[in-house]
Every structure is written in structure tokens, then in C-alpha cells.
Motif scaffolding. Structure first.
Motif, PDB file in Angstrom:
ATOM      1  N   LYS A 188       1.992  23.072  -1.940  1.00 26.42           N
ATOM      2  CA  LYS A 188       2.253  22.028  -2.489  1.00 26.42           C
ATOM      3  C   LYS A 188       3.295  20.922  -1.238  1.00 26.42           C
ATOM      4  CE  LYS A 188       1.600  22.643  -6.544  1.00 26.42           C
ATOM      5  NZ  LYS A 188      -0.005  22.486  -6.915  1.00 26.42           N
TER       6      LYS A 188
ATOM      7  N   ASP B 258       0.429  -1.713  -0.410  1.00 29.58           N
ATOM      8  CA  ASP B 258      -0.403  -0.101   0.232  1.00 29.58           C
ATOM      9  C   ASP B 258       0.857   1.471   0.235  1.00 29.58           C
ATOM     10  OD1 ASP B 258       1.111  -0.622   2.378  1.00 29.58           O
ATOM     11  OD2 ASP B 258      -0.174   0.121   3.695  1.00 29.58           O
ATOM     12  N   ALA B 259       1.983   1.252   0.264  1.00 23.56           N
ATOM     13  CA  ALA B 259       2.919   2.437   0.300  1.00 23.56           C
ATOM     14  C   ALA B 259       4.460   2.192  -0.639  1.00 23.56           C
ATOM     15  CB  ALA B 259       2.600   3.204   1.601  1.00 23.56           C
ATOM     16  N   VAL B 260       4.634   3.320  -0.772  1.00 19.67           N
ATOM     17  CA  VAL B 260       6.235   3.434  -1.416  1.00 19.67           C
ATOM     18  C   VAL B 260       6.840   4.122  -0.370  1.00 19.67           C
ATOM     19  CG1 VAL B 260       7.798   3.592  -3.545  1.00 19.67           C
ATOM     20  CG2 VAL B 260       5.655   3.689  -4.104  1.00 19.67           C
TER      21      VAL B 260
ATOM     22  N   ARG C 133      10.624   9.584   2.230  1.00 16.03           N
ATOM     23  CA  ARG C 133       9.029  10.059   1.284  1.00 16.03           C
ATOM     24  C   ARG C 133       8.759   8.940   1.306  1.00 16.03           C
ATOM     25  NH1 ARG C 133      10.148  14.784  -3.366  1.00 16.03           N
ATOM     26  NH2 ARG C 133      10.808  15.945  -1.793  1.00 16.03           N
ATOM     27  N   ILE C 134       7.283   9.183   1.710  1.00 15.12           N
ATOM     28  CA  ILE C 134       6.624   7.501   1.957  1.00 15.12           C
ATOM     29  C   ILE C 134       5.119   8.171   1.242  1.00 15.12           C
ATOM     30  CG2 ILE C 134       5.554   6.651   3.019  1.00 15.12           C
ATOM     31  CD1 ILE C 134       6.686   7.140   5.487  1.00 15.12           C
ATOM     32  N   ALA C 135       4.684   7.185   0.507  1.00 16.29           N
ATOM     33  CA  ALA C 135       3.713   8.053  -0.209  1.00 16.29           C
ATOM     34  C   ALA C 135       2.306   6.302  -0.257  1.00 16.29           C
ATOM     35  CB  ALA C 135       3.608   8.361  -1.943  1.00 16.29           C
ATOM     36  N   PRO C 136       0.935   7.265   0.341  1.00 15.97           N
ATOM     37  CA  PRO C 136       0.407   6.230  -0.475  1.00 15.97           C
ATOM     38  C   PRO C 136       0.463   5.173  -1.403  1.00 15.97           C
ATOM     39  CG  PRO C 136      -0.243   7.348   1.598  1.00 15.97           C
ATOM     40  CD  PRO C 136       0.327   8.000   0.393  1.00 15.97           C
TER      41      PRO C 136
ATOM     42  N   SER D 122      -2.007   4.927  -3.615  1.00 15.69           N
ATOM     43  CA  SER D 122      -3.225   5.222  -3.501  1.00 15.69           C
ATOM     44  C   SER D 122      -3.925   6.937  -4.299  1.00 15.69           C
ATOM     45  CB  SER D 122      -4.206   4.925  -3.236  1.00 15.69           C
ATOM     46  OG  SER D 122      -4.159   6.316  -1.321  1.00 15.69           O
ATOM     47  N   ARG D 123      -2.287   7.330  -3.841  1.00 18.38           N
ATOM     48  CA  ARG D 123      -2.586   8.838  -4.484  1.00 18.38           C
ATOM     49  C   ARG D 123      -0.661   9.171  -5.399  1.00 18.38           C
ATOM     50  NH1 ARG D 123      -4.780  12.436  -1.353  1.00 18.38           N
ATOM     51  NH2 ARG D 123      -6.204  11.312  -0.087  1.00 18.38           N
TER      52      ARG D 123
ATOM     53  N   HIS E  24      -0.764   4.213   6.607  1.00 15.84           N
ATOM     54  CA  HIS E  24       0.684   3.773   5.321  1.00 15.84           C
ATOM     55  C   HIS E  24       1.408   3.627   6.039  1.00 15.84           C
ATOM     56  CE1 HIS E  24      -2.303   3.505   2.161  1.00 15.84           C
ATOM     57  NE2 HIS E  24      -2.555   4.584   2.938  1.00 15.84           N
TER      58      HIS E  24
ATOM     59  N   LYS F  87       5.610  19.075  -5.102  1.00 14.99           N
ATOM     60  CA  LYS F  87       7.103  18.537  -4.321  1.00 14.99           C
ATOM     61  C   LYS F  87       7.183  17.658  -4.066  1.00 14.99           C
ATOM     62  CE  LYS F  87       7.515  23.429  -3.894  1.00 14.99           C
ATOM     63  NZ  LYS F  87       7.359  24.391  -2.798  1.00 14.99           N
ATOM     64  N   GLY F  88       6.136  16.496  -3.833  1.00 15.55           N
ATOM     65  CA  GLY F  88       6.937  15.177  -3.230  1.00 15.55           C
ATOM     66  C   GLY F  88       6.815  13.628  -4.226  1.00 15.55           C
TER      67      GLY F  88
ATOM     68  N   VAL G 194      -0.851  13.705   0.319  1.00 19.47           N
ATOM     69  CA  VAL G 194      -0.349  12.549  -0.967  1.00 19.47           C
ATOM     70  C   VAL G 194       0.808  12.497  -0.350  1.00 19.47           C
ATOM     71  CG1 VAL G 194      -1.719  14.421  -3.118  1.00 19.47           C
ATOM     72  CG2 VAL G 194       0.605  14.433  -2.583  1.00 19.47           C
ATOM     73  N   GLY G 195       1.219  12.902   0.533  1.00 21.32           N
ATOM     74  CA  GLY G 195       2.144  11.511   0.732  1.00 21.32           C
ATOM     75  C   GLY G 195       2.934  13.422   1.324  1.00 21.32           C
ATOM     76  N   VAL G 196       3.914  12.111   2.771  1.00 22.76           N
ATOM     77  CA  VAL G 196       4.996  12.129   3.748  1.00 22.76           C
ATOM     78  C   VAL G 196       6.206  12.604   3.959  1.00 22.76           C
ATOM     79  CG1 VAL G 196       4.900  11.048   5.557  1.00 22.76           C
ATOM     80  CG2 VAL G 196       5.160  12.971   6.338  1.00 22.76           C
ATOM     81  N   THR G 197       7.391  13.550   4.302  1.00 22.58           N
ATOM     82  CA  THR G 197       8.668  13.760   3.588  1.00 22.58           C
ATOM     83  C   THR G 197       9.214  14.409   5.039  1.00 22.58           C
ATOM     84  OG1 THR G 197       8.121  14.702   1.622  1.00 22.58           O
ATOM     85  CG2 THR G 197      10.229  15.074   2.392  1.00 22.58           C
TER      86      THR G 197
ATOM     87  N   THR H 137      -5.373  12.747  -5.678  1.00 20.39           N
ATOM     88  CA  THR H 137      -5.203  13.797  -5.261  1.00 20.39           C
ATOM     89  C   THR H 137      -6.053  13.991  -3.815  1.00 20.39           C
ATOM     90  OG1 THR H 137      -7.542  14.532  -6.257  1.00 20.39           O
ATOM     91  CG2 THR H 137      -5.373  14.883  -7.599  1.00 20.39           C
TER      92      THR H 137
ATOM     93  N   GLN I  88       3.731   1.040   9.145  1.00 23.29           N
ATOM     94  CA  GLN I  88       4.913  -0.538   9.101  1.00 23.29           C
ATOM     95  C   GLN I  88       5.981  -0.032   8.826  1.00 23.29           C
ATOM     96  OE1 GLN I  88       3.469  -1.350   5.060  1.00 23.29           O
ATOM     97  NE2 GLN I  88       3.006   0.598   4.244  1.00 23.29           N
TER      98      GLN I  88
ATOM     99  N   THR J 229       3.600  11.661  -7.438  1.00 21.83           N
ATOM    100  CA  THR J 229       1.548  12.241  -6.759  1.00 21.83           C
ATOM    101  C   THR J 229       1.264  13.763  -7.040  1.00 21.83           C
ATOM    102  OG1 THR J 229       3.243  13.685  -4.989  1.00 21.83           O
ATOM    103  CG2 THR J 229       2.233  11.039  -4.863  1.00 21.83           C
ATOM    104  N   ALA J 230       0.160  14.043  -7.030  1.00 18.79           N
ATOM    105  CA  ALA J 230       0.012  15.123  -7.815  1.00 18.79           C
ATOM    106  C   ALA J 230       0.067  16.481  -6.367  1.00 18.79           C
ATOM    107  CB  ALA J 230      -1.385  15.584  -6.498  1.00 18.79           C
ATOM    108  N   SER J 231       1.385  16.569  -5.723  1.00 16.04           N
ATOM    109  CA  SER J 231       1.887  17.520  -5.504  1.00 16.04           C
ATOM    110  C   SER J 231       3.531  17.239  -6.025  1.00 16.04           C
ATOM    111  CB  SER J 231       1.834  17.054  -3.985  1.00 16.04           C
ATOM    112  OG  SER J 231       3.453  18.013  -3.292  1.00 16.04           O
TER     113      SER J 231
ATOM    114  N   ALA K 188       2.766  16.503   1.726  1.00 15.66           N
ATOM    115  CA  ALA K 188       2.610  16.929   0.474  1.00 15.66           C
ATOM    116  C   ALA K 188       1.676  17.000  -0.179  1.00 15.66           C
ATOM    117  CB  ALA K 188       3.710  15.602  -0.319  1.00 15.66           C
ATOM    118  N   THR K 189       1.467  17.878  -1.084  1.00 10.36           N
ATOM    119  CA  THR K 189      -0.105  18.089  -1.484  1.00 10.36           C
ATOM    120  C   THR K 189      -0.245  18.366  -2.102  1.00 10.36           C
ATOM    121  OG1 THR K 189      -1.757  18.913   0.050  1.00 10.36           O
ATOM    122  CG2 THR K 189      -0.085  19.940   0.105  1.00 10.36           C
ATOM    123  N   ALA K 190      -1.124  18.040  -3.278  1.00  6.35           N
ATOM    124  CA  ALA K 190      -1.491  18.902  -4.421  1.00  6.35           C
ATOM    125  C   ALA K 190      -2.014  20.427  -4.158  1.00  6.35           C
ATOM    126  CB  ALA K 190      -2.864  18.204  -5.113  1.00  6.35           C
TER     127      ALA K 190
END
Lengths: 160, 560
Positions: B531, A80-82, A94-97, A99-100, B554, A128-129, B504-507, A160, B557, A124-126, B525-527
Motif C-alpha cells: 500500500k 482536481d486534488a486534496v 498527503r496529496i490525492a487526486p 479522481s482517486r 496534480h 495507508k493513504g 492513488v496518492g503521494v505522501t 484504483t 499547483q 483512497t484505494a490505498s 500510495a497504492t491499492a
């Protein structure tokens, strides 16, 4: 509670590739310095400074940085995540689900192709992400891309 | 379908019966009601013809129409303005050669160009599109699918307002060019705006339409042109006295600089200029006689007065009558503002991901703040104001507006502090910045043998301590059910509130020094918006917790 580093290392050939890149940079500097030495013939102080600079660059980019980078650059792909980790002085995790995840790109430069490596960029939609894994073994990269595209296709929503 | 009574009435606007049946289907779709109007074909017979010609004309489907002929007065003036340098050159060249008719010909050409533009520009409404066609030899047709309409902005310059006209900009997405209908009557523009926004809202069922916030009885006056605005609840209304914050706000200062730039250019071109014989040179001579110190003071005070006046003017021009309203039916916020050029812009609630409360330094000292929105897919309108929710205003008003917009009392939530290491880093970083000018002063004191200069080195150091204290004081974050709140900075202090579902993610970022201090910067992190919304220098043992709050489910783990 803190994050643990991602499980997987990149290919050990990446270490060699980064060192080769360092050698190439040093070579360019050496040629430049040699030209300056021959045509301008600067003061001894400048010559010593130049030699010191090139030595520092050589030690830094060929001996130290590849080893550190190899230790730092890690990645992990779960259901479910990278999760990626990269950097040298500043380490970034950096972690992104999944689904995003929006797109998965593979990139192979000239040197990377020579060493049989690939870079994978997960966006992803960001803006910068984006998550980037450099120096993956080409077959591993293909597997990662395949898994990611299968899972992303299965997940719903517009990410998004 | 929230209020069928209103929409059915709206569908009955066509007075001409014969053709109404023929084009009934199309018409029903173009008019502001929705699908169910199709079934009301019988009711169409009971049309009351006095319903308003503006609406009838604008919603008549499939017919290519020209913009208001009153634009014929505006276009030539605009064209002349655009070709002014060329015109002047032509006139000057003509007059030296004794051939004045060149200038007349050039002006006539400009006017003809304007008329041509009016003749060749047409628009129409098809059942599901707004189309604009322009060009003489190669025609360009721009289409905007009505169910994709994201924003309808109405702008009216002084010229437009004098003639009762407005420009409507229909935006369908961040990447696409807006469709501009320059030259509808104000009534047409207002009606079109209401219709398009409501229809776009209905075409998108997942849009958050909060009926509870609509004032009761809002479906009564649907048939009137201004009906679109009757479902709106005022969230913020500018008090004219708040212009006192103008000199301290950024927009005011930027406006002041812009006006100053235009002004100096104008001075240059009008021949008064900064030249040898100009007024300014003469003034400089007189100032030299008074004495250098007085001159510097006078220039400083003059500049200050000028900036204050310009800031006040800029604030007035941009924000006069600023009103933020929530349109529950359309699922959007509306902003209307402007003294001479009036603007009405909209912002979809669906695209809203949070707000930023800015308390920049000069503004904070006088108890002011301003609010901007964090949104996805909204392109800046070039004036840097597309996301402005309030102009510089009293802090309490701004916080209250933010609470209204977010629907949660967020600024009452106590922020979590980041611990001793983070506080220390605020001081060391501020002091490192202050050490450079301090060291320079000490060195200079040594070189020129001026001990007073060395004593002055205390000033930047003191400023560094104050800055470090201030940064440490404001740093913090909080996590609530729906939002992540982050606050950081001092000179540019801002409190950002971001909806967690927008993540949409975390840094997690750790510099060399951060690793040594045992802290990390965790970003969402967001769209939307910037951002990347960082929580700076969080203690290492809290990183996992915050990360799993940002993207729940998420992170676990990956924890140690």
C-alpha cells in the motif's frame, strides 16, 4: 522544488480544543498523583519526579503542542486534488487526486461538537493513504464534504 | 473473440442430440466458448461424441452433481484425523472398561460422517454461475458468478494424487470466501480451470490480453482437455540445482521452523519427549561429561545441520517443479509447484502492479534472490506464497524473470543516489543502533574489571559501520515511463518496481531529524501490495519533482 504548505488553516477553536484536551490529561495525572501521594506516600524523590512529569505534560500538551499543531495542520482543496498536512514531530503531507478519492467521512466527537468542529477523513484505494483534516469548523467541513462528493461523483473510473 | 474457430469447436461437445436443442442456449454459455456458440446450434449436430466425457459431464448445465465418489476414500480418513484426539480418548476409556466396541463405534461414526458429507455436497454449473451446496438439515449454497472469477487454484494432496483427484478453489474477490470443489478428477479440474479462467477473461473486455506474446498456432488443439495450457509461455522454470539457495532463503527457514515445531510436538506425543526419563535427558548427561564447550558446539552444529536439512526439505516440498507461465489468452500468470502436494495457482495480469526483488542478507551473500508480485485484491493464501513469482534462485535468473514479467529492462536502469545527507543518515542511524550494545560492553568491562570485554565493544561498532555503508550503498530510486523503482535496506534489501498508473496518492513525510538534515521520505500510495512504497531520505529540492512524477498533473499547483 519542494511542496509549499497547504493554503488553509483549520479553525482557531481547534487550538483551544487541543489545549482543553491537554488540561484534561493533566487533570487525570494530577488526580492519580494525588491519590498516590495520599495513600502510598512515596519517597520525596518520587514525589519530585511526579511533579516534574506532570509539569512537563502540562507545558507540552497545553502550552506548546496546540500552538505547533495549529501551525502545522493545514489543508487545501482544489478542482482536481486534496492536499493535507498534519503531525507534530513528524510532519506528513498527503496529496490525492480527486479522481482517486473513494469515500469522504465526517466525524464529530463530544469535545468537537462542543467547540463546533468536525474531522474529515478522505480515503483512497490505498489502506495507508487516507487524508485526515482535524479541527475543521463544522460548516467548512460540510462544504468540503459537499464539494468532494460532487466532484468525485462526476469523475469516472473505480478510483484504483 | 480472438479465436472463434477454437471456441466453436468447443461448443460441440454434447453427444446427446435430443436434449441439446432444448438446453442449447444454456449449454452454449456454460461451455468454454462464448456468446457466438449460440449461433452454432446447427453445428452442434455434427458432434463428435469422442470429445471427452469429462468435459461433457462437468459442463452439463443445471444438474446438481456430486463430487467424485473416490472422495469416499479420502473423507473418512480426514474425519478420523480430525477426531483423532477424541477417538483416542474414547478407545482408551473403552479399553479400561473392557468395552472395545466403543472405539469401533466411534470409527464407524467418523466414516459415516464422511459419507454423509459426500452425499450432502453437490455442485452445478448454471449459465453464469458455479454453485456449491452442502449441509443436511440447513443447506448452504455458495455461488460464484463466472464473469467475476478471479482465481482458480488447483491443489492435490498426496491422497488426492494417489486417487487421481484434485481440489479446485474458485475465488471471486479478496473479501469473499473461495468456493471449494474438493474432489474432481484431475482431468476435470484442469479443464475447468482453463475454461473458467478464459471465460472470465473474455467477460472482462478491458483486460490486457497481449496476443503478440502467444505462441503461433495456439488455437489448434482447443478441443483437448489440456488445451488451456497450450497458449502458455514459460517465463521461469526451476532448476533442481537451485535448491542450494534453500538454507539461505526465508521460506526455507520458515518451513524448517514449521517442521521443527510439528516434529517436537510429535516427539512430545510419542513419549520420547524431553521428560526425566526420556532420551533427551539421557543425552544431556552424556554431553555434560564431554564438557560444556563441546556440548555447546555440538548443539550448535547439530541445530545448523538440522536447519539446513529442514530448509532443503521445505524448499523441495514447496517449490519442486516450480514453473511460472504466462497465459496470453487468459491474461494471467500461472504458477505450478509442489513435490507431494501439487498446487496450480493463477494471477491476473490486470491485477499486477509491479514486482519486488528480494535480496535478503544470507541469500545475497551467495548470489541469490527471489521475486514476488505486487498485486491488488489478492488475499494471502495463508502460506504466504500467493504472490511468489520465483523461489530463491540465482540473481540473474530472478532479474531476467522480473524483466520478462514487467516487459521492460528495468534492472539495467541506473538508480539515482540520494546525496550526502541521506548517506550520513544511514551511518548515524546504524551507529546509534550499534552504540547501545557497545556501551553495555564497556560498562560491563568496568564493573567486572575485564578489559577484554571493553575491547569487544569494537565489534558492534564495526558492524554498525558496515551496515551503514551497505545501506548507503544500496539506497536509490529511479523513475521510468511506466514504473517507479525504489531500492532500500541492507539486511532485508529489496528492490520494488511499482507501476505509476497504480498510484492513488503521494505522501511526503519529514521527521524532526529529517527536517534538520534537509531530506524527506516520499511515498507512492497504492491499492496494491504494501500500500505504501517509500523513497527514503530524498533531498528536499527533489521532493516536488518526484511527487509530480508519481501523480502527474496534480502536484504542480502545490509547488513553491
Amino acid at each position: 522544488m519542494d511542496l509549499r504548505p497547504p493554503a488553509e488553516l483549520v479553525s482557531s477553536r481547534a487550538r483551544t480544543m487541543w489545549a482543553v484536551q491537554g488540561v484534561m490529561l493533566t487533570a487525570v495525572l494530577l488526580i492519580g498523583g494525588g491519590v498516590a501521594w495520599y495513600f502510598i506516600d512515596p519517597d520525596t524523590m518520587w514525589k519530585l519526579l511526579g511533579i516534574a512529569l506532570i509539569t512537563v505534560v502540562f507545558v507540552g500538551t497545553v502550552l506548546v503542542a496546540p500552538v505547533l499543531r495549529y501551525r502545522i495542520h493545514r489543508w487545501e482543496l482544489t478542482d482536481d486534488a486534496v492536499y493535507t498536512q498534519r503531525g507534530l514531530l513528524t510532519v506528513e503531507q498527503r496529496i490525492a487526486p480527486i479522481s482517486r478519492v473513494q469515500t469522504v467521512d465526517t466525524e464529530r466527537g463530544v469535545l468537537e461538537r462542543f467547540f463546533g468542529l468536525s474531522s474529515v477523513t478522505v480515503t483512497t484505494a490505498s489502506a495507508k493513504g487516507e487524508l485526515r483534516i482535524e479541527g475543521l469548523d463544522a460548516t467548512v467541513a460540510d462544504r468540503v464534504v459537499h464539494e468532494l462528493t460532487v466532484v468525485t461523483a462526476a469523475s469516472e473510473g473505480d478510483a484504483t | 473473440m480472438s479465436d472463434p474457430s477454437g471456441s466453436e469447436e468447443r461448443a460441440q461437445v454434447s453427444p446427446g442430440e435430443g436434449d441439446a436443442r432444448g438446453s442449447g442456449e444454456e449449454r452454449a454459455q456454460v461451455s468454454p466458448g462464448e456468446g457466438d456458440a449460440r449461433d452454432s446450434g446447427e453445428e452442434r449436430a455434427q458432434v463428435s461424441p469422442g470429445e471427452g466425457d469429462a468435459r461433457e459431464k462437468q459442463t452439463d448445465p443445471g444438474v446438481w452433481r456430486r463430487l467424485s465418489p473416490r472422495m469416499l476414500l479420502i473423507h473418512p480418513i480426514k474425519e478420523i484425523g480430525r477426531f483423532l484426539p477424541a477417538l483416542i480418548a474414547v478407545v482408551v476409556a473403552g479399553s479400561t472398561g473392557g468395552q472395545n466396541w466403543w472405539g469401533v463405534a466411534a470409527a464407524a461414526g467418523a466414516i459415516a460422517f464422511g459419507v454423509l458429507r459426500w452425499i450432502t455436497t453437490r455442485y452445478r454449473f448454471t449459465p453464469d454461475q458455479v454453485q456449491l451446496r452442502h449441509g443436511l438439515l440447513s443447506t448452504t449454497t455458495v455461488s460464484a458468478p463466472i464473469d467475476r472469477v478471479r482465481s482458480v487454484d488447483v491443489t492435490a494432496s498426496v491422497m488426492h494424487r494417489a486417487l487421481g483427484l484434485a481440489e479446485v478453489q474458485i475465488g471471486t474477490g479478496a473479501g469473499e470466501k473461495a468456493l471449494k470443489l474438493d474432489g474432481l478428477t484431475s482431468a476435470e479440474a484442469a479443464a475447468l480451470r482453463g475454461d473458467l479462467l478464459h471465460r472470465a477473461a473474455k467477460a472482462t473486455p478491458e483486460r490486457a490480453v497481449d496476443d503478440a506474446t502467444a505462441p503461433p498456432g495456439d488455437d489448434v488443439g482447443e478441443t483437448r482437455v489440456a488445451a488451456a495450457y497450450e497458449t502458455e509461455a514459460v517465463v521461469y522454470q526451476l532448476n533442481p540445482a537451485w535448491i542450494r539457495y534453500a538454507p539461505f532463503g526465508p521460506a526455507g527457514l520458515i518451513a524448517a521452523l514449521a517442521i521443527l515445531g510439528v516434529g517436537s510436538q510429535f516427539l512430545n506425543e510419542s513419549g520420547i519427549g524431553w521428560g526425566e526419563d526420556g532420551l533427551v535427558a539421557g543425552a544431556a548427561d552424556r554431553l555434560a561429561a564431554i564438557g560444556v564447550i563441546a556440548a555447546v558446539l555440538a548443539v550448535l552444529v547439530g541445530a545448523l545441520v538440522l536447519i539446513v536439512v529442514l530448509a532443503l526439505l521445505g524448499y523441495l516440498l514447496a517449490f519442486h517443479g516450480f514453473r511460472l507461465t504466462r497465459d496470453a489468452r487468459g491474461g494471467s500468470y500461472h504458477v505450478s509447484r509442489g513435490l507431494l502436494t501439487t498446487r496450480a495457482t493463477s494471477l491476473e495480469i490486470r491485477r499486477l502492479r509491479g514486482v519486488e526483488v528480494h535480496r535478503h542478507l544470507p541469500l545475497r551473500w551467495v548470489g541469490g534472490a527471489y521475486l514476488s508480485a505486487i498485486t491488488t485484491g489478492v488475499k494471502d493464501d495463508g502460506r504466504g506464497m500467493s504472490s511468489t513469482l520465483t523461489p530463491p534462485s540465482p540473481e540473474q535468473v530472478v532479474v531476467h524473470t522480473a524483466d520478462e514479467v514487467l516487459g521492460e529492462d528495468l534492472f539495467a536502469v541506473p538508480l539515482q543516489r540520494h546525496g550526502a545527507a541521506a548517506m550520513r543518515r544511514r551511518y548515524t542511524r546504524a551507529m546509534a543502533g550499534a552504540a547501545v550494545p557497545a556501551a553495555l560492553l564497556v560498562v560491563a568491562a568496568g564493573i567486572w574489571d575485564l578489559p577484554a570485554l571493553g575491547v569487544c565493544a569494537i565489534l558492534p561498532l564495526a558492524a554498525g559501520v558496515a551496515l551503514g555503508w551497505s545501506r548507503a550503498h544500496w539506497l536509490g530510486h529511479a523513475v521510468t515511463e511506466r514504473f517507479l523503482v525504489t531500492r532500500s535496506g541492507s539486511i532485508g534489501l529489496s528492490t520494488n518496481v511499482i507501476e505509476r498508473r497504480g498510484a492513488v496518492g503521494v505522501t511526503v513525510r519529514r521527521s524532526f531529524f529529517q527536517r534538520r538534515a534537509g531530506v524527506a521520505t516520499v511515498s507512492l500510495a497504492t491499492a496494491a501490495g504494501n500500500k505504501d512504497y517509500p523513497v527514503v531520505d530524498l533531498p528536499q529540492d527533489q521532493v516536488g519533482k518526484l511527487a509530480s512524477q508519481i501523480v502527474p498533473g496534480h502536484i504542480e499547483q502545490f509547488l513553491r
